[in-house]
Write an enzyme that holds these catalytic residues in place. Structure first.
Site, PDB file in Angstrom:
ATOM      1  N   ASP A 178      40.305  28.384  43.398  1.00 60.18           N
ATOM      2  CA  ASP A 178      39.337  29.088  44.249  1.00 60.18           C
ATOM      3  C   ASP A 178      38.279  28.142  44.827  1.00 60.18           C
ATOM      4  OD1 ASP A 178      38.225  31.235  45.510  1.00 60.18           O
ATOM      5  OD2 ASP A 178      37.169  31.994  43.748  1.00 60.18           O
TER       6      ASP A 178
ATOM      7  N   HIS B  47      41.975  24.657  52.598  1.00 63.62           N
ATOM      8  CA  HIS B  47      43.266  24.917  51.939  1.00 63.62           C
ATOM      9  C   HIS B  47      44.113  23.643  51.896  1.00 63.62           C
ATOM     10  CE1 HIS B  47      42.234  29.025  51.588  1.00 63.62           C
ATOM     11  NE2 HIS B  47      42.326  29.313  52.875  1.00 63.62           N
TER      12      HIS B  47
ATOM     13  N   LEU C 231      56.890  18.586  33.263  1.00 64.34           N
ATOM     14  CA  LEU C 231      56.047  19.754  33.546  1.00 64.34           C
ATOM     15  C   LEU C 231      56.794  20.818  34.358  1.00 64.34           C
ATOM     16  CD1 LEU C 231      52.911  20.751  33.651  1.00 64.34           C
ATOM     17  CD2 LEU C 231      53.058  19.990  36.021  1.00 64.34           C
TER      18      LEU C 231
END
Ligand code: FPP
Length: 255
Positions: free
Chosen positions: A35, A52, A146
């Site tokens: 955020d 973004h 991962l």
């Protein structure tokens, strides 16, 4: 631990002497609500879409860092079921970024042993994005480092609704009995089927809520908030979150 990684981490810990990490007790699953992209951009007089783009770069850096230090699963909230309410231009920019990220993943993450999976209802995304999701997932699925789960068109309530519908269908078809329904079975109907619930959920940007993220899975997650905007979030912030997490006493309802 690899030689280079040791020196990299040592550098970080010496720069900020209050960060102490036990690398043998890392959270296995970290989830992040990315955020603050818009506010980061606005503060600098840039369009929200620039925020973004910067946020996507942060994601790449944090993903690689999590992989380097040995975190097993990273789940990030990239686009919620509510984000369609944003101006079309911003939605389009986010979708373009996502497509680029998935296309680049093979090249950018080459040799890094990272698997990518998308969680959420992807059926409403463009054909091109849906195909790219399948391609990227297939290309990376055997990577054993991962696992990066990218939540797109994801909503925690929508996920529960979807699970309930599938369970009802399976009861109707005789595949399962009502008496089979328990917490474990419900977990197996979630997008995160087979994955450990998040140990640690991080939300930067100063907001103190979950915003419909991993509602079922977050029952016993530790929450960590910070005022930093996501594009400014660095591995050092992540280490601070992990360090704070390691000070917590997780009781899971016990004493
Ligand atoms: C919230 O910040 C962030 C989003 C809705 C999108 C998150 C997307 C990215 C980090 C980049 C794209 C993702 C991928 C996987 C390439 P906000 O826009 O609500 O910020 P604000 O609260 O400051 O307005």
């Amino acid at each position: 631990m690899a030689f280079n990684l040791y020196h990299f981490i040592k550098k970080i810990t010496t720069k900020s002497s209050n960060i102490q990490i036990d690398y043998t007790k890392l959270p296995e699953h970290i989830a992040i609500i990315m955020d603050g992209n818009g506010r980061w951009a606005e503060k600098q007089g840039l369009p929200r879409t620039a925020g973004h783009k910067a946020g996507a770069n942060t994601l790449k850096r944090i993903t690689e860092f999590c992989n380097e230090i040995g975190v097993k699963i990273l789940t990030v909230y990239a686009f919620s079921t509510e984000n369609w309410r944003r101006p079309q231009e911003e939605v389009d920019a986010l979708m373009r970024l996502l497509l680029e990220y998935l296309k680049d993943a093979e090249r950018q993450l080459a040799g890094k042993n990272i698997a990518i999976k998308v969680i959420g209802d992807i059926s409403v995304l463009s054909q091109e994005i849906q195909e790219q999701i399948i391609k990227t997932e297939n290309l990376t699925k055997s990577n054993s480092g991962l696992l990066l789960n990218i939540a797109i068109n994801y909503g925690g309530r929508a996920e529960v609704v979807n699970a309930v519908k599938q369970i009802a269908t399976d009861v109707q078809n005789g595949k399962i009995q009502i008496t089979d329904i328990n917490e474990q079975l419900i977990s197996n109907y979630m997008y995160t089927k087979g994955l450990k619930d998040p140990d640690l959920i991080i939300r930067p940007s100063g907001e103190l809520r979950l915003s419909n993220f991993l509602l079922w899975q977050s029952a016993y997650s530790e929450l960590w908030f910070s005022n930093i905007y996501w594009p400014s979030f660095t591995p050092k912030h992540l280490l601070k979150a992990i360090s704070d997490y390691q000070q917590r006493n997780r009781r899971f309802g016990g004493i």
